[in-house]
Design a protein around this motif. Structure first.
Motif, PDB file in Angstrom:
ATOM      1  N   VAL A 141       0.847  -1.194   0.000  1.00 55.03           N
ATOM      2  CA  VAL A 141       0.000   0.000   0.000  1.00 55.03           C
ATOM      3  C   VAL A 141       0.881   1.242   0.000  1.00 55.03           C
ATOM      4  N   PRO A 142       0.651   2.225  -0.892  1.00 51.04           N
ATOM      5  CA  PRO A 142       1.531   3.392  -0.984  1.00 51.04           C
ATOM      6  C   PRO A 142       1.500   4.253   0.267  1.00 51.04           C
ATOM      7  N   THR A 143       2.703   4.731   0.690  1.00 50.37           N
ATOM      8  CA  THR A 143       2.740   5.574   1.883  1.00 50.37           C
ATOM      9  C   THR A 143       3.710   6.749   1.778  1.00 50.37           C
ATOM     10  N   ARG A 144       4.881   6.615   1.138  1.00 55.42           N
ATOM     11  CA  ARG A 144       5.832   7.724   1.037  1.00 55.42           C
ATOM     12  C   ARG A 144       6.420   7.796  -0.374  1.00 55.42           C
ATOM     13  N   ALA A 145       6.676   9.027  -0.852  1.00 53.72           N
ATOM     14  CA  ALA A 145       7.268   9.233  -2.175  1.00 53.72           C
ATOM     15  C   ALA A 145       8.213  10.426  -2.106  1.00 53.72           C
ATOM     16  N   ARG A 146       9.367  10.310  -2.781  1.00 49.66           N
ATOM     17  CA  ARG A 146      10.318  11.411  -2.829  1.00 49.66           C
ATOM     18  C   ARG A 146      11.051  11.419  -4.168  1.00 49.66           C
ATOM     19  N   VAL A 147      11.415  12.638  -4.606  1.00 49.00           N
ATOM     20  CA  VAL A 147      12.199  12.867  -5.815  1.00 49.00           C
ATOM     21  C   VAL A 147      13.329  13.814  -5.440  1.00 49.00           C
ATOM     22  N   SER A 148      14.547  13.546  -5.903  1.00 44.39           N
ATOM     23  CA  SER A 148      15.656  14.445  -5.607  1.00 44.39           C
ATOM     24  C   SER A 148      15.488  15.755  -6.371  1.00 44.39           C
ATOM     25  N   ALA A 149      16.218  16.783  -5.944  1.00 40.48           N
ATOM     26  CA  ALA A 149      16.083  18.113  -6.545  1.00 40.48           C
ATOM     27  C   ALA A 149      16.380  18.090  -8.037  1.00 40.48           C
ATOM     28  N   SER A 150      17.312  17.244  -8.470  1.00 37.92           N
ATOM     29  CA  SER A 150      17.668  17.163  -9.887  1.00 37.92           C
ATOM     30  C   SER A 150      16.655  16.365 -10.685  1.00 37.92           C
ATOM     31  N   GLY A 151      15.818  15.603  -9.993  1.00 41.38           N
ATOM     32  CA  GLY A 151      14.879  14.710 -10.663  1.00 41.38           C
ATOM     33  C   GLY A 151      15.456  13.359 -11.007  1.00 41.38           C
ATOM     34  N   ARG A 152      16.738  13.137 -10.697  1.00 36.99           N
ATOM     35  CA  ARG A 152      17.394  11.878 -11.071  1.00 36.99           C
ATOM     36  C   ARG A 152      17.003  10.715 -10.166  1.00 36.99           C
ATOM     37  N   MET A 153      16.959  10.957  -8.835  1.00 36.88           N
ATOM     38  CA  MET A 153      16.749   9.890  -7.875  1.00 36.88           C
ATOM     39  C   MET A 153      15.309   9.910  -7.372  1.00 36.88           C
ATOM     40  N   LEU A 154      14.688   8.733  -7.342  1.00 39.28           N
ATOM     41  CA  LEU A 154      13.332   8.581  -6.851  1.00 39.28           C
ATOM     42  C   LEU A 154      13.304   7.494  -5.783  1.00 39.28           C
ATOM     43  N   SER A 155      12.413   7.653  -4.812  1.00 42.71           N
ATOM     44  CA  SER A 155      12.241   6.626  -3.791  1.00 42.71           C
ATOM     45  C   SER A 155      10.781   6.550  -3.398  1.00 42.71           C
ATOM     46  N   TRP A 156      10.340   5.340  -3.065  1.00 39.86           N
ATOM     47  CA  TRP A 156       8.979   5.173  -2.579  1.00 39.86           C
ATOM     48  C   TRP A 156       8.961   4.096  -1.510  1.00 39.86           C
ATOM     49  N   THR A 157       7.986   4.208  -0.610  1.00 41.53           N
ATOM     50  CA  THR A 157       7.780   3.239   0.461  1.00 41.53           C
ATOM     51  C   THR A 157       6.349   2.748   0.407  1.00 41.53           C
ATOM     52  N   ALA A 196      20.046  14.275  -0.890  1.00 33.24           N
ATOM     53  CA  ALA A 196      20.848  15.489  -0.920  1.00 33.24           C
ATOM     54  C   ALA A 196      21.008  15.969  -2.361  1.00 33.24           C
ATOM     55  N   ARG A 197      21.560  17.194  -2.526  1.00 30.84           N
ATOM     56  CA  ARG A 197      21.678  17.778  -3.863  1.00 30.84           C
ATOM     57  C   ARG A 197      22.647  17.023  -4.755  1.00 30.84           C
ATOM     58  N   ASP A 198      23.599  16.289  -4.151  1.00 28.17           N
ATOM     59  CA  ASP A 198      24.593  15.580  -4.973  1.00 28.17           C
ATOM     60  C   ASP A 198      24.075  14.262  -5.525  1.00 28.17           C
ATOM     61  N   ASP A 199      22.826  13.870  -5.192  1.00 31.55           N
ATOM     62  CA  ASP A 199      22.210  12.625  -5.655  1.00 31.55           C
ATOM     63  C   ASP A 199      22.967  11.384  -5.190  1.00 31.55           C
ATOM     64  N   ASN A 200      23.865  11.549  -4.218  1.00 35.39           N
ATOM     65  CA  ASN A 200      24.577  10.407  -3.661  1.00 35.39           C
ATOM     66  C   ASN A 200      24.215  10.199  -2.194  1.00 35.39           C
ATOM     67  N   ARG A 201      24.278  11.243  -1.419  1.00 37.49           N
ATOM     68  CA  ARG A 201      23.931  11.161   0.003  1.00 37.49           C
ATOM     69  C   ARG A 201      22.415  11.173   0.172  1.00 37.49           C
ATOM     70  N   PHE A 202      21.935  10.395   1.127  1.00 39.12           N
ATOM     71  CA  PHE A 202      20.517  10.406   1.442  1.00 39.12           C
ATOM     72  C   PHE A 202      20.321  10.092   2.913  1.00 39.12           C
ATOM     73  N   TYR A 203      19.137  10.388   3.406  1.00 38.41           N
ATOM     74  CA  TYR A 203      18.768  10.084   4.783  1.00 38.41           C
ATOM     75  C   TYR A 203      17.477   9.271   4.759  1.00 38.41           C
ATOM     76  N   ALA A 204      17.296   8.451   5.790  1.00 40.55           N
ATOM     77  CA  ALA A 204      16.092   7.625   5.883  1.00 40.55           C
ATOM     78  C   ALA A 204      15.906   7.190   7.325  1.00 40.55           C
ATOM     79  N   THR A 205      14.781   6.558   7.589  1.00 44.17           N
ATOM     80  CA  THR A 205      14.515   5.954   8.895  1.00 44.17           C
ATOM     81  C   THR A 205      14.711   4.446   8.792  1.00 44.17           C
ATOM     82  N   VAL A 206      15.364   3.877   9.795  1.00 47.88           N
ATOM     83  CA  VAL A 206      15.411   2.420   9.919  1.00 47.88           C
ATOM     84  C   VAL A 206      14.826   2.054  11.278  1.00 47.88           C
ATOM     85  N   SER A 207      14.017   1.013  11.295  1.00 46.34           N
ATOM     86  CA  SER A 207      13.422   0.524  12.537  1.00 46.34           C
ATOM     87  C   SER A 207      13.914  -0.896  12.795  1.00 46.34           C
ATOM     88  N   THR A 208      14.327  -1.151  14.033  1.00 43.68           N
ATOM     89  CA  THR A 208      14.762  -2.482  14.415  1.00 43.68           C
ATOM     90  C   THR A 208      14.711  -2.603  15.930  1.00 43.68           C
TER      91      THR A 208
END
Length: 354
Positions: free
Chosen positions: A143-159, A215-227
């Motif tokens: 079930v869709p819950t989170r969506a993100r696109v980097s500032a350049s439009g190159r990197m996409l992520s979804w949860t 991040a703007r460099d399309d290499n660094r990113f942040y996220a949540t991990v649960s454990t």
């Protein structure tokens, strides 16, 4: 389904028992097929693509209109510079965007998450260009819950939620993907990333990732991990596919346009009805600031500029949700930007936008 017979009756023979089982299977299958066909026909009867005149341009606040389920936009306060989207923009919305359950965009393209009808929950992750035309579609379970696109439009992520339907419980499971549009490489699940917690490599079967922000460099990113019942903020590196935990009790991070701060929701209560509060973390000093919004925000807040955050809260008068804004420095007063909206994102508008 089973058949019951009087105790004095002669039990049915093998052929009769087989006939009963077959009839039951056909009955159940027929019901399932009917449900799927109804859902598919309902979807076909709804327009899901954006109108030809509805594209990415700005400065504008784009969002999901909860009444229609389609993306809409309205002007940002202070245009032509991207400032805050406040009460003065109310009523100026333009509709006609694609049908999405979650939406996010940059100046260069967008990501639309759309729930796929059926017995088993699935999600379409739809990649859109600046004219909001479909470029690629990926079907994932959940079930869709989170969506993100980097500032350049190159990197996409979804949860997506694999099971369960609320971050307020401990029984949910998520699956987070990352797509590099330049290379076409798709990471279907982040769970195999090399994770370090407290300076040591960490392995556990219960890790869940969600809420990526780039991040703007399309290499660094942040996220949540649960454990093990705890959430951690992780800083990730795409090149060597690694992540390290920075601190606990950080969920749904969102990186500021200047890449110096993270907005996030922090668990401040065990009350399942109101567990979180919005904070901003200074990445240089690691000092966190509570924001003026005191309601529990279950959203990945979006930065409209370096000073203002937007997020969704349950709406009034029967609306599913409203979009609110609040200053990012802990001062000020929250205010409604969009009645009947969710998935807010600011689009500045490229110089050559159509």
């Amino acid at each position: 389904m089973s058949a019951r017979f009087p105790r004095t009756a002669t039990p049915p023979g093998p052929r009769a028992r087989i006939a009963v089982v077959v009839a039951a299977v056909l009955l159940l299958a027929g019901g399932s097929v009917g449900y799927v066909m109804h859902a598919q026909q309902r979807t076909k009867g709804e327009r899901t693509e954006a109108d030809a005149s509805f594209t990415l341009g700005g400065p504008a606040l784009y969002f999901r209109d909860t009444a229609s389920g389609r993306v809409a936009h309205q002007p940002l306060d202070g245009a032509p510079g991207v400032r805050t989207a406040g009460a003065r923009t109310a009523g100026a919305r333009t509709t006609g965007g694609p049908a999405c359950d979650r939406f996010y965009a940059s100046d260069e393209g967008a990501l639309c998450l759309r729930a796929k009808p059926g017995v088993l929950p699935r999600t379409y992750a739809i990649v859109l260009d600046r004219q909001l035309r479909e470029k690629r579609r990926i079907t994932v379970p959940g079930v869709p819950t989170r969506a993100r696109v980097s500032a350049s439009g190159r990197m996409l992520s979804w949860t997506v939620f694999a099971t369960g339907d609320s971050y307020a419980t401990t029984s949910f499971s998520t699956r987070t993907a990352i797509l590099d549009l330049r290379t076409g490489y798709l990471i279907k699940s982040m769970e195999n990333i090399q994770l370090t917690i407290d300076g040591a490599r960490y392995h556990a079967p219960d890790v869940n990732y969600w809420g990526v922000t780039f991040a703007r460099d399309d290499n660094r990113f942040y996220a949540t991990v649960s454990t093990k019942g705890r959430t951690h903020l992780v800083e990730g590196n795409m090149r060597d596919w690694s992540a390290k935990a920075l601190r606990q009790n950080v969920e749904c991070p969102s990186l500021s346009p200047d890449n110096t701060r993270l907005a996030f929701k922090k668990k401040v209560s065990d009350d399942a009805a109101a567990p979180w509060r919005l904070y901003v973390l200074d990445l240089r000093t690691m000092h966190e600031t509570p924001l003026a919004e005191e309601h529990s925000v279950d959203d990945q807040a979006a930065w409209l500029d370096d000073d203002t955050l937007a997020y969704a809260l349950p709406g009034g008068s029967g609306r599913g949700s409203d979009v609110w804004t609040v200053p990012a420095d802990g001062t000020g007063t929250p205010r409604v930007a969009v009645k009947g909206g969710s998935s807010p994102v600011a689009v500045a508008g490229a110089a050559d936008s159509p």
